[in-house]
Design a protein around this motif. Structure first.
Motif: not given
Length: 221
Positions: A46-47, A52-61
């Motif tokens: 879960v952590e 992962e969601d936070g990284i995706a929200a920043q647009g990092q690939g």
């Protein structure tokens, strides 16, 4: 990977439970340790998903952090002992920003399969190391705690299979992976590895990640 280190000339097998990461020289742990390990695994997933969601929200690939697949040699530390270990790791695109990790890990005492592993662009990673069924001697009488009955939530096979959760960090600049692990026996330790020839003899586990690495433990509750 524990009690066998007291006699390094003694050859042990996966069937004995000795000498493996998080292993024991006694019969397998009670159900409470397996359940505590299972809970820790689910909590970390879960952590990890939040990160992962936070990284995706920043647009990092995922292209920001894909380690080279291959043999990673290194070492582990457990209960004051340091030993050599070797990983064969494969990294491949998976979901979103995550990269899948799978392979094998081995040392002089045996081999385990690496499964259900992922690494994020920031270097955060985890995987599970699963030894063959029978890698822990099943207890004669499995209990939750002294005086209580088995939980009925843990199968005989799960109770006799050594599994370890590895939580680590990949350093893109230095090309190594370091972190800690905890097994379903309640035993934990540290690990370090780097792609290439064996280099474990020059690594200090206490300094391999810019400082000391906390050893994971389970209280069995």
């Amino acid at each position: 990977r524990q009690e066998a280190v007291r006699n390094k000339n003694k050859k042990t097998s996966l069937q004995g439970g000795e000498g493996q990461r998080g292993g024991q020289d006694v019969q397998g742990g009670d159900d409470s340790k397996v359940l505590a390990w299972r809970k820790r695994l689910e909590e970390y997933k879960v952590e990890f998903a939040r990160t992962e969601d936070g990284i995706a929200a920043q647009g990092q690939g995922r292209q920001l952090c894909i380690p080279a697949s291959g043999t990673y040699n290194g070492c582990y530390g457990e209960n004051g002992f340091k030993g050599d270990t070797s990983y064969v790791l494969t990294f491949e695109p998976a979901r979103g920003s995550a990269v899948r990790v799978h392979g094998t890990v081995s040392d002089t005492d045996g081999q385990a399969v690496i499964e259900d592993g992922y690494i994020l662009p920031n270097g955060d990673c985890y995987w599970i190391e699963r030894s063959p069924p029978g890698s822990i001697d099943p207890p004669v009488k499995r209990v939750m705690n002294p005086g209580k009955k088995p939980s009925n939530e843990v199968s005989d096979q799960e109770a006799s299979t050594l599994m370890a959760l590895v939580i680590a960090k990949y350093s893109k600049d230095e090309g190594h992976i370091s972190g800690n692990y905890v097994a379903n026996t309640g035993i934990g330790g540290t690990m370090w590895c780097k792609c290439g020839p064996p280099v474990a003899s020059i690594v200090s586990l206490g300094e391999s990640h810019g400082g000391s690495i906390a050893v994971a433990t389970l209280d069995g509750g």
